[in-house]
Design a protein around this motif. Structure first.
Motif, PDB file in Angstrom:
ATOM      1  N   LEU A 123       0.783  -1.370   0.023  1.00 62.82           N
ATOM      2  CA  LEU A 123      -0.027  -0.113  -0.154  1.00 62.82           C
ATOM      3  C   LEU A 123       0.858   1.196  -0.101  1.00 62.82           C
ATOM      4  O   LEU A 123       0.510   2.356  -0.683  1.00 62.82           O
ATOM      5  N   GLU A 124       1.968   1.294   0.770  1.00 60.65           N
ATOM      6  CA  GLU A 124       2.882   2.421   0.770  1.00 60.65           C
ATOM      7  C   GLU A 124       3.489   2.619  -0.578  1.00 60.65           C
ATOM      8  O   GLU A 124       3.480   3.701  -0.988  1.00 60.65           O
ATOM      9  N   VAL A 129       3.328   6.327  -5.321  1.00 60.60           N
ATOM     10  CA  VAL A 129       3.293   6.490  -6.594  1.00 60.60           C
ATOM     11  C   VAL A 129       2.261   7.832  -6.968  1.00 60.60           C
ATOM     12  O   VAL A 129       2.721   8.870  -7.598  1.00 60.60           O
ATOM     13  N   GLY A 130       1.251   8.028  -5.967  1.00 61.15           N
ATOM     14  CA  GLY A 130       0.455   9.118  -6.011  1.00 61.15           C
ATOM     15  C   GLY A 130       1.257  10.505  -5.450  1.00 61.15           C
ATOM     16  O   GLY A 130       1.118  11.655  -6.016  1.00 61.15           O
ATOM     17  N   VAL A 131       1.939  10.430  -4.557  1.00 61.23           N
ATOM     18  CA  VAL A 131       2.834  11.511  -4.136  1.00 61.23           C
ATOM     19  C   VAL A 131       3.704  11.816  -5.104  1.00 61.23           C
ATOM     20  O   VAL A 131       3.916  12.962  -5.448  1.00 61.23           O
ATOM     21  N   LEU A 132       4.411  10.991  -5.762  1.00 62.95           N
ATOM     22  CA  LEU A 132       5.557  11.213  -6.965  1.00 62.95           C
ATOM     23  C   LEU A 132       4.570  11.895  -8.182  1.00 62.95           C
ATOM     24  O   LEU A 132       5.133  12.815  -8.660  1.00 62.95           O
ATOM     25  N   GLY A 150      -2.901  14.798  -4.531  1.00 60.19           N
ATOM     26  CA  GLY A 150      -2.379  15.641  -3.319  1.00 60.19           C
ATOM     27  C   GLY A 150      -2.750  15.342  -1.899  1.00 60.19           C
ATOM     28  O   GLY A 150      -2.047  15.731  -1.138  1.00 60.19           O
ATOM     29  N   ARG A 151      -3.699  14.266  -1.608  1.00 58.47           N
ATOM     30  CA  ARG A 151      -3.788  13.728  -0.485  1.00 58.47           C
ATOM     31  C   ARG A 151      -2.997  12.597  -0.166  1.00 58.47           C
ATOM     32  O   ARG A 151      -2.770  11.960   1.057  1.00 58.47           O
ATOM     33  N   CYS A 152      -2.317  11.958  -1.124  1.00 54.20           N
ATOM     34  CA  CYS A 152      -1.511  10.851  -0.936  1.00 54.20           C
ATOM     35  C   CYS A 152      -0.389  10.902   0.192  1.00 54.20           C
ATOM     36  O   CYS A 152       0.061  10.000   0.970  1.00 54.20           O
ATOM     37  N   GLN A 153       0.432  12.129   0.352  1.00 55.17           N
ATOM     38  CA  GLN A 153       1.365  12.518   0.977  1.00 55.17           C
ATOM     39  C   GLN A 153       0.615  12.366   2.528  1.00 55.17           C
ATOM     40  O   GLN A 153       1.292  11.645   3.439  1.00 55.17           O
ATOM     41  N   GLY A 154      -0.469  13.017   2.726  1.00 58.34           N
ATOM     42  CA  GLY A 154      -1.162  12.884   4.204  1.00 58.34           C
ATOM     43  C   GLY A 154      -1.543  11.483   4.331  1.00 58.34           C
ATOM     44  O   GLY A 154      -1.584  10.992   5.720  1.00 58.34           O
ATOM     45  N   MET A 155      -1.949  10.471   3.553  1.00 55.97           N
ATOM     46  CA  MET A 155      -2.198   9.321   3.712  1.00 55.97           C
ATOM     47  C   MET A 155      -1.234   8.599   4.246  1.00 55.97           C
ATOM     48  O   MET A 155      -1.090   7.785   5.124  1.00 55.97           O
ATOM     49  N   LEU A 156       0.024   8.735   3.507  1.00 56.55           N
ATOM     50  CA  LEU A 156       1.306   8.065   4.043  1.00 56.55           C
ATOM     51  C   LEU A 156       1.855   8.433   5.304  1.00 56.55           C
ATOM     52  O   LEU A 156       1.890   7.402   6.215  1.00 56.55           O
ATOM     53  N   GLN A 157       1.663   9.733   5.845  1.00 53.27           N
ATOM     54  CA  GLN A 157       2.226  10.176   6.935  1.00 53.27           C
ATOM     55  C   GLN A 157       1.100   9.795   8.048  1.00 53.27           C
ATOM     56  O   GLN A 157       1.693   9.440   9.343  1.00 53.27           O
TER      57      GLN A 157
END
Length: 171
Positions: A123-124, A129-132, A150-157
């Motif tokens: 999943l990470e 891929v979305g973050v990049l 744009g929300r992918c970074q928040g999902m990761l963090q």
């Protein structure tokens, strides 16, 4: 989308992670122990009452109980104590057997934990891929038609990182 990813392992966790039923022998052993405790307490109460009666006799009156009667009642407590110890030992044996059965779940739980870790890694990578993609859109100064990248970074963090912390905090 996650439902389409291959299984992390071949183990069927829904079937493997089942609490075994508590054996009826434990309840029977608990009942026998409680019965032995009640008998012991009754014998001790009988001895205490005889002791009180013996020492509460009025001098000059015929004795209603003798010291030998009190001593005999005291000696009769020993078999009840042994019965209570034996019942407790049997109960502890039953409980230990059940706890050993529960301990056999540890490898299955460890496999489950590893499977969760594997899925989190997948999943990470997928969210990465979305973050990049979002970073590339910012660099190209392009407004994307969806807020998801744009929300992918928040999902990761906040999502994946917190879930990984929880997972790593378990045994």
């Amino acid at each position: 989308m996650l439902a389409r990813t291959p299984k992390a392992t071949e183990m069927d966790f829904a079937a493997a992670l089942r609490i075994p039923p508590k054996p009826a022998a434990i309840a029977e052993a608990e009942g026998a122990w409680r019965e032995a405790v009640a008998e012991l307490q009754a014998a001790q109460a009988r001895h205490r009452e005889m002791h009180r009666s013996y020492f509460g006799q009025v001098p000059g009156q015929p004795p209603s109980i003798t010291g030998a009667d009190v001593d005999k009642a005291g000696q009769e407590i020993a078999p009840y104590q042994q019965k209570e110890r034996d019942a407790m030992k049997a109960l502890e044996g039953q409980r230990a057997a059940f706890e050993a059965e529960l301990a056999s779940l540890k490898p299955k739980i460890d496999a489950y934990r590893n499977a969760i870790g594997t899925k989190l890694d997948e999943l990470e990578d997928l969210i990465g891929v979305g973050v990049l993609f979002y970073a590339a859109s910012v660099q190209a100064n392009v407004k994307l038609p969806s807020k998801l990248p744009g929300r992918c970074q928040g999902m990761l963090q906040h999502g994946i990182a917190m879930t990984r912390k929880i997972l790593n905090g378990t045994e």
